[in-house]
Enzyme design. Sequence first.
Site, PDB file in Angstrom:
ATOM      1  N   GLY A   1       0.900  -1.313   0.033  1.00  0.00           N
ATOM      2  CA  GLY A   1      -0.042   0.065   0.062  1.00  0.00           C
ATOM      3  C   GLY A   1       0.894   1.203   0.153  1.00  0.00           C
ATOM      4  O   GLY A   1       1.905   1.189  -0.516  1.00  0.00           O
ATOM      5  N   CYS A   2       0.203   2.306   0.666  1.00  0.00           N
ATOM      6  CA  CYS A   2       1.059   3.761   0.510  1.00  0.00           C
ATOM      7  C   CYS A   2       2.252   3.347   1.236  1.00  0.00           C
ATOM      8  O   CYS A   2       2.455   3.134   2.404  1.00  0.00           O
ATOM      9  CB  CYS A   2       0.227   4.589   1.413  1.00  0.00           C
ATOM     10  SG  CYS A   2       1.075   6.222   1.727  1.00  0.00           S
ATOM     11  N   PHE A   3       3.502   3.817   0.460  1.00  0.00           N
ATOM     12  CA  PHE A   3       4.716   3.485   0.972  1.00  0.00           C
ATOM     13  C   PHE A   3       4.945   4.525   2.513  1.00  0.00           C
ATOM     14  O   PHE A   3       5.736   4.114   3.165  1.00  0.00           O
ATOM     15  CB  PHE A   3       5.968   3.784   0.180  1.00  0.00           C
ATOM     16  CG  PHE A   3       5.814   5.073  -0.804  1.00  0.00           C
ATOM     17  CD1 PHE A   3       5.406   6.352  -0.435  1.00  0.00           C
ATOM     18  CD2 PHE A   3       6.379   4.737  -1.982  1.00  0.00           C
ATOM     19  CE1 PHE A   3       5.510   7.387  -1.184  1.00  0.00           C
ATOM     20  CE2 PHE A   3       6.388   5.991  -2.856  1.00  0.00           C
ATOM     21  CZ  PHE A   3       5.825   7.340  -2.478  1.00  0.00           C
TER      22      PHE A   3
END
Length: 175
Positions: A11-13
């Site tokens: 997902g979002c880093f």
Amino acid sequence: MSLDTAIFAGGCFWCMVQPFDTYPGIEKVESGYTGGHVANPTYEQVCSGTTGHTEAVKITFDPDKISYKDLVEIYWHQTDPTDASGQFQDRGDNYRPVIFVKNDEQRKIAEKSKKALQESGRFGDAKIVTTIEDVQPFYPAEDYHQGFYKKDPQRFALEEAGGRQQFIEKYWKNN
């Protein structure tokens, strides 16, 4: 000291840096893009869904202090391995969960861990869909994405509140 690397997409880093950043033996956690067909992509290009890349973190670690197996276990505790279409509020292929492996040893560890997680029944009858793929070129994200949880804690907290923290508490609270 001989360092090694691991690459995980979950997902979002922004949300994948802090969990690894706090462990002894972790030398560096870098946000970036991998798994696609465009060299040196920008954040905007990756978000457009046209590059094939996913947001990921590249972890440089000292295997004498923390093992690759330990990193894989930390990874599972940060993601929803039953959701192939993104992670939490972040949807799309550029947020897909992937363990990128660079050699047979990493592949064996990742596959064994994935199998054990599936057999544990932790997620009921849901299938563990996180893929295990050969490492691809890793392109560091823009500077403003690096260490984001430290640079903008309020915005980071909003991202974390998008379902990730609740999921972690539900499935991993007692572990």
